[in-house]
Design a protein around this motif. Sequence first.
Motif, mmCIF file in Angstrom:
data_model
loop_
_atom_site.group_PDB
_atom_site.id
_atom_site.type_symbol
_atom_site.label_atom_id
_atom_site.label_comp_id
_atom_site.label_asym_id
_atom_site.label_seq_id
_atom_site.Cartn_x
_atom_site.Cartn_y
_atom_site.Cartn_z
ATOM 1 N N HIS D 11 43.241 7.929 48.942
ATOM 2 C CA HIS D 11 44.533 8.439 49.423
ATOM 3 C C HIS D 11 45.008 9.066 48.235
ATOM 4 O O HIS D 11 46.088 9.785 48.190
ATOM 5 C CB HIS D 11 45.291 7.151 49.864
ATOM 6 N N ALA D 31 48.025 15.316 57.505
ATOM 7 C CA ALA D 31 47.054 14.250 56.554
ATOM 8 C C ALA D 31 46.933 13.202 57.310
ATOM 9 O O ALA D 31 47.821 12.594 58.173
ATOM 10 C CB ALA D 31 47.767 13.849 55.449
ATOM 11 N N TYR D 32 45.619 12.514 57.247
ATOM 12 C CA TYR D 32 45.465 11.402 58.152
ATOM 13 C C TYR D 32 44.949 10.212 57.318
ATOM 14 O O TYR D 32 44.117 10.476 56.378
ATOM 15 C CB TYR D 32 44.407 11.558 59.184
ATOM 16 N N SER D 33 45.361 8.983 57.444
ATOM 17 C CA SER D 33 44.935 7.808 56.591
ATOM 18 C C SER D 33 44.885 6.440 57.502
ATOM 19 O O SER D 33 45.567 6.388 58.607
ATOM 20 C CB SER D 33 45.842 7.492 55.695
ATOM 21 N N PRO D 34 43.898 5.888 57.361
ATOM 22 C CA PRO D 34 43.713 4.333 57.862
ATOM 23 C C PRO D 34 45.001 3.454 57.958
ATOM 24 O O PRO D 34 45.049 2.559 58.641
ATOM 25 C CB PRO D 34 42.491 3.750 57.445
ATOM 26 N N PHE D 132 35.950 12.402 62.675
ATOM 27 C CA PHE D 132 37.227 12.237 62.336
ATOM 28 C C PHE D 132 37.394 10.614 62.508
ATOM 29 O O PHE D 132 38.476 10.161 61.943
ATOM 30 C CB PHE D 132 38.177 13.156 63.099
ATOM 31 N N THR D 136 40.352 6.287 60.947
ATOM 32 C CA THR D 136 41.196 4.871 61.547
ATOM 33 C C THR D 136 40.279 3.800 60.641
ATOM 34 O O THR D 136 40.700 2.418 60.773
ATOM 35 C CB THR D 136 41.092 4.489 62.873
ATOM 36 N N ASP D 137 39.265 4.042 60.093
ATOM 37 C CA ASP D 137 38.452 2.926 59.217
ATOM 38 C C ASP D 137 39.057 2.848 57.835
ATOM 39 O O ASP D 137 39.779 2.225 57.181
ATOM 40 C CB ASP D 137 37.106 3.108 59.598
ATOM 41 N N ASP D 138 38.155 3.912 56.997
ATOM 42 C CA ASP D 138 38.215 3.882 55.447
ATOM 43 C C ASP D 138 38.330 5.214 54.863
ATOM 44 O O ASP D 138 38.201 5.381 53.788
ATOM 45 C CB ASP D 138 37.057 2.871 54.833
ATOM 46 N N PHE D 140 40.192 9.484 54.512
ATOM 47 C CA PHE D 140 41.470 10.283 54.321
ATOM 48 C C PHE D 140 40.945 11.496 54.745
ATOM 49 O O PHE D 140 40.139 12.292 54.200
ATOM 50 C CB PHE D 140 41.868 9.711 53.168
#
Lengths: 166, 895, 443, 173
Positions: D11, D31-34, D132, D136-138, D140
């Motif tokens: 991240h 931006a997308y992060s778990p 993608f 939702t796992d690990d 970014f």
Amino acid sequence: MAARARTILGLGVAALAVAGLAVFALVFRPLAPPEQPVPFSHAIHAGDLALDCRFCHWAVETAPHAGMPDMETCAGCHWPVATRPVPERLAWVRVAKLPDHAYFDHSVHVAADIACASCHGQVAGMERTRAPDRPWTMLFCLDCHRARQTPIHGAGRLTNCHACHR
Amino acid sequence: MPATGEAMNGTVSRRAVLKGLAAAGLAGCGDEASRLSIPYADQPEGITPGVPAWYATAMEFQGYAQPVLAESHMGRPTKLEGNPDSPWARGATDAFTQAACAILYDPQRSLAIRPGDWAGFTRVVMGVPAGGLRILTGTVTSPTLARQLAALTEAGARWHVHEPVGRETMMRASRLAFGRVVDTHLLLESCRVVVVVDDDLLGPGPDQVRRVRGWAEARRHGQPRLMVAEPTLSTTGAVAQDRLAVAGRRLPLLVEAIAAELGLGARRPGLTEAEKDWASAAALALGVNPGRGVLTVGAPLPAESLALAHAVNQAVGNTGRTVVHTEPVAVVPRDGEDSFRALVEDMAAGSVEAVLILDGNPVYTAPADLDFRSALVRVPLKIHAGLFDDETAALCDWHVPLAHALEEWTDLRAPDGTATIVQPLIDPVFGARRRHEILAAVMGESGAEARRIVMDTWRPFLGEPFEPLWRRVLHEGVVPGTEAQVARVTASARRLASPIADADGLELVFRPDPTVWDGRYAPIAWLQELPKPLTKLTWDAVAAIAPMLAARLGIADGDVVEIAAAGRTITAPAWSLPGQAGDTVTLFLGYGRQRVALPGAGGYDAYRLRLADSPWVLGGAGLRRTGAHVELATTQPHRHLHGHEELLSPQPEPAEPPSLYPDWDYPRFAWGMVIDLDLCVGCNACVVACQAENNIPVVGKSEVARGREMHWLRVDVYHDDDGATHFAPIPCMHCEKAPCEMGCPVNATVHGPDGLNQMIYNRCIGTRTCSSYCPYKVRRFNFFDYAAIQPDTHRYLRNPDVTVRANGVMEKCTYCVQRIRRAQIEARAEERPVADGSFTTACAQACPSRAIVFGDLNDPRSRVAALRGDPRHFAMLAHLGTRPRTTYLARIRES
Amino acid sequence: MARHPILPPRQDYAMVTAEVADVAHNPVIRRRWWLAMAAAVPLVVAFLASTGLLFWLGTGVWGINIPVNWGLAIINTVWWVGIGHAGTLISSLLLLMGEGWRNSLNRFAEAMTLFAATMAGLFPILHLGRPELFYWNFPIPSTFGVWPQFRSPLAWDFFSFVSYVLVSLAFWYVGMIPDLATLRDRSTGAAKAVYGALALGWRGSAVHWARWRQAYLGIAAAAFHLVISVHSGVAMLFAGGPIPGWHTTIFPPYFVLGAVFSGFAVVIMLAIGLRTAFRLAPLITMRHLDILGRLLLATGLLTLYAYLADAFHAWYSGDSYEIRTLLDRVGGEYAWSAWTAVTLNFGAIQLLWWRRPRRSQAVLFLAGLSVAAGMWFERYMLVVSGLYRDYLPSAWHTYDATLWEWLLFAGTGGVFVVLFLLFARWLPMVSIFEVKEELERRG
Amino acid sequence: MFCLLAEFATHHQLREAARAAHRDGYSRVDAYSPFPVEGLAEDLGFTEDRVPWLTFLGGVAGAAATLFIQWWANVVDYPINVGGRPLAAWPAFLFPSFEVGTLWAVLAAAIGMLVMNGLPGGGHPLLRFEAFHLATDDKFFLAILADDPRFDEAATRRFLEDLGAEGIWEVPP
């Protein structure tokens, strides 16, 4: 998938709405005049002949119940009927009903100058007697009981529960 | 599993079925009733829909009249009230009379004449030669019945009397003292001292209403002293200021001691200190109140003792002032006191061809040693006429259903002699027959009409013009000029009672049951569930023993004991009763019925130990534990004040905490009730009156045991540390600041503009918070569909002006709001104010002592407002700030 | 001092995901799951049977009477809702205070709250004489024009229960959306469809996260206030009546403390159950249990103080009825309930003063069990001994619960377990993303 | 094309990339992060505080509405003497008001958050994009949308490569 979820949700809501409407319709359906043992017409007696309600419903001023005319009363005018044997049991189908837990006293309402029609509707115009158009819910009673200065309980609105429920 | 309403033999499944049936039945019929409106073919006079009609008549109790006004809704008798025009009743009744309507509609009443029909019956009885006919009745005061019996005796028949709670001792005593039978009336109202030796003056009995009223009047005007010596606690003993518990066999000695102290040269018996003190105190009190006192001695004592009491009253000048002797109101049969014994002997000897048992159940109630049963079976023709197909009917060849007083045409005399014409409010419900018609049939006049027979009796008395006079006595319910004539008699030389030897072992004391009497009311669920005044037991009779004896033998309440006397034994649940004499056991008559008993009812048959010669006391009895135990259903498990005397007496100021809130004003009416604890004798008349007025269901023994009885009004009984007993009727307090109302989430219990604490059944959802919050616990809850498990026939008993409550709703005393509304509406129609006393609640109306007063607190001239100013006035638990509308006058405690 | 780390080292995000998400696929765990289910289902049957009979015949099938017209039903309600409180407290308060260690516990604690509150909400309806009319508590326009009576604590409780269940549901669900997305992205077929629908298309966008965080904190703040107010309302149900032993101002705090106390007890039991049965030891560590142990001890001591304060108030009031009730509670017909409560509540937890017992699963579990039971007896004491002897000796009467009341109670236990098992089987019982967050925070 | 999607390992890298893109003037960036990454949204220029306000207003509205209903029902519409207390029992009325206020606040927060996030939003192009799913796992991700005014496929791709993306994909609409 979320789309599918939304469709399911929509269908559910729709179903509920329909059910609700059905119930509403059942509760507030206008009551059709029931079949009576004798094709009696209030339109003729109370309307054309303009008989006073009390002529037949004789107890209305003195009793909780208005009273139904005995067959002698009918025979009094319908003399040809009187010559024929009078049926010993004449079972009228009631159109005016209150739940058992509501105690209504005609005499005191009449004494308070409340016209019959204000609850029973324009009976004088009824060819076949039917229930009043407005259902006798508690709100119907409250319309007057909230407004009226009550002779029995003095000050204010006659909205205390024991006025009707015991 | 919860078993409910044995009254209707319910287990859950049974209940459920009943419930189902009832539901179906009610639905069907209910629908029909509310769907159709069926007018009369020809409207009868005086019947207005929804307006009850009232008729003056009388109920019958042990042959005596209990004059009433009967309320009839569209032809259904629903409620009885004492006849205010009767000088004897003055508007009051006892508990039994209040239950009369329930008896009328009792589902167990016998339905049909058997084995044949009425015609067959008349043919059979006409075949009986008058010479061989015996007629057995209870006490007879009815002039018409007396006339018919006289005619039959004329024709050679013989008439006998059997009354389980009889007056034999009084008659014998009267003969001893006066040489003939006279009645003795006590004018308690003008007494300063009343000395009672084992005579339950104020307890249940045919003359209770008048005596309680007299006592209450005396209490109102002064503080008469009531001194009681008795073996077991009675109502009279409970209200006495000075009570001595002493075994029955010692009582004659007390009477002799009193006589001796007053200079009637009787021997001075050896007495214990306590006995001596009590006797001399009593004698002193009588001596200093010449003409203002009474010494009365009860039937359990030997006739000699009663006769001695007559002499004492005469000596101190009470006779003619507080004690009045009159010609007997009840007709005396030929064999007098031995009437019944004579019959049994003749039957046993086989010299009886036919016996007609008119309204009685001797097979059950006859003393064990007479062995009536085996004597009866030797009679060729046995006829029984009664309300129920009972033990006696079962042994008889013929059974004729007898009309209930509300179906009868007859006449009865009250204990003071005043006669009432008994007129029917309803045709015999179950094809029953009226007694005069039965006797007429026996006399060969079948088809004679009871009404005519009664009229014939009164024609000579009333004179001409008969019709209007007849109408008047019917309308008023009292025949003027019929009160008993005063008898000028003087007590002659006295013979002393032969002293009863101190038999070792226990002494048995027999008493009629306070709610089922001699057993005649055992089939009546209302009276079975009516709490006994002193034990608050329902559905059961116990063997009462002294707490000390119970402790010594290690007997707990409900332990079954075996009682043996005169070679016979019974088993009964024991109960320790404060005020019981140490070595006595009290047995109550009326239970252990073999037929027409109610499934829930327990108890035992005390008649099986009863002897003809000593029907009230029996020495030398044995008692031992059987190890068995039964559950007894009492509505008041705790009968001790536990040091809370303040509950029954005014509190030191300030009793009531200040309120944060502004007061509501009650502009028009402010209904309130004041109950005088000094006048209440716990007679239960109010409780049954409330039940009759307010459609209160019977729930059965196991429900009562669970604490689910439904009576809106309960009469608490308390014993305090110094042995005194207190009664306290507890209706709803109608608190102005009611905690119950605060608890209800749906406005189902709220306050009215007249201060009533209103309970709206159709709004109630049954959270029961109101009851949790009620400091007086006067609310009752329909844990089951109790209304549905009442007998079907009881539907006719219901008061149409009161809602029948549904399963799961709370209910409670409403101050008889239906009566308040009717009074207000009538006043409105006649454009007059609601006058104080123009109506009252059912409980206040029935109360013989007028201890309950109801009225408008806004009316300064009302009696209730006046009583609120009394120094004895107090509000129960006033310190909670509930501001009860029901308040009390404290009991006056001498010394 | 040497502390166990909240989470063991060498954990990475993927492992966390797997540990939680793959529970359902482990055969051993599945067997255990089915065993638990088999144990719980008969109780559900008991629940249905006792409820059916109740509706058919009426409340009379219970042992209640006048005066004791509240029995097990009310006792159980107070007990269940009390249990519920710990979940919300752990989730909300600790979140607001930034206590990271909660992240392994909050999810199943919230689930417990939700299900317990549901059970609690059932009883007040079942105990009504006419349960079908319970909705009259709600201010809806009707043809009879009458409204609820808002002064009644019951009306308050109706609102607070409804709010509490819905808020717990929202809190639980909002917190679960990201994990549902995770499950969606790991599953296929029907499961994917369902999780997809539940995840509402969550994709972890930074802006979404930002707004989500704002909402989550807001909900937490609100939920925390509910913990206090709901059980205060329950307390008012008793304190509102002029009944000796009830009518005292200390009741609300007294009840709230007791509620949290019992709640932590159940959390401990569930935590131990999960970490052993579902192999979540890596996520729910001894350190967690240690902290929970301390909390149990602390809340227990607070509750003990409330007991003493209550007794003191009764004595200090000088009111003869209050004092009589107090004496009756410790020496009367139902003294057993009082003493059982005291023993079970404050006996076992004394072990938790020391670290070794706090580190023993067995001890902790038994302590939790003891407290959960003890608090039930406390409610029994409060309800029954308050009612069965209030003022007039003539109205005194005892109360014994019938078989049907016990069956109903056991039944709700069964329903609770079944719901919880379904949750454990199909939903992430530990908050995946929050554990990752915690990992990340600790570097 | 919907967007260019760049994958990052940590991240920290993601935040670097987000700041850079924002600095470079890209406006349609996400931006997308778990898990929630502190400050990531702010790097993209996120400044709003509507959700807290919505929560607060929801609470106030709920409380006010409940308070009014109680007062109106018990004082205006059907006044009844209950326990001899005044019709308007404000202390009592406060309790339900508080409870319902809390409920409305929570619902406002939850629903408001979802609506502002455009959720439920099924069928988002990224969700259909296999790679993608690690978001939702690990892993970014940074996405620069095709409709960004400064979007130029080649330039943007280069820009992302310079940021050290581990992988770059074209996501179809």
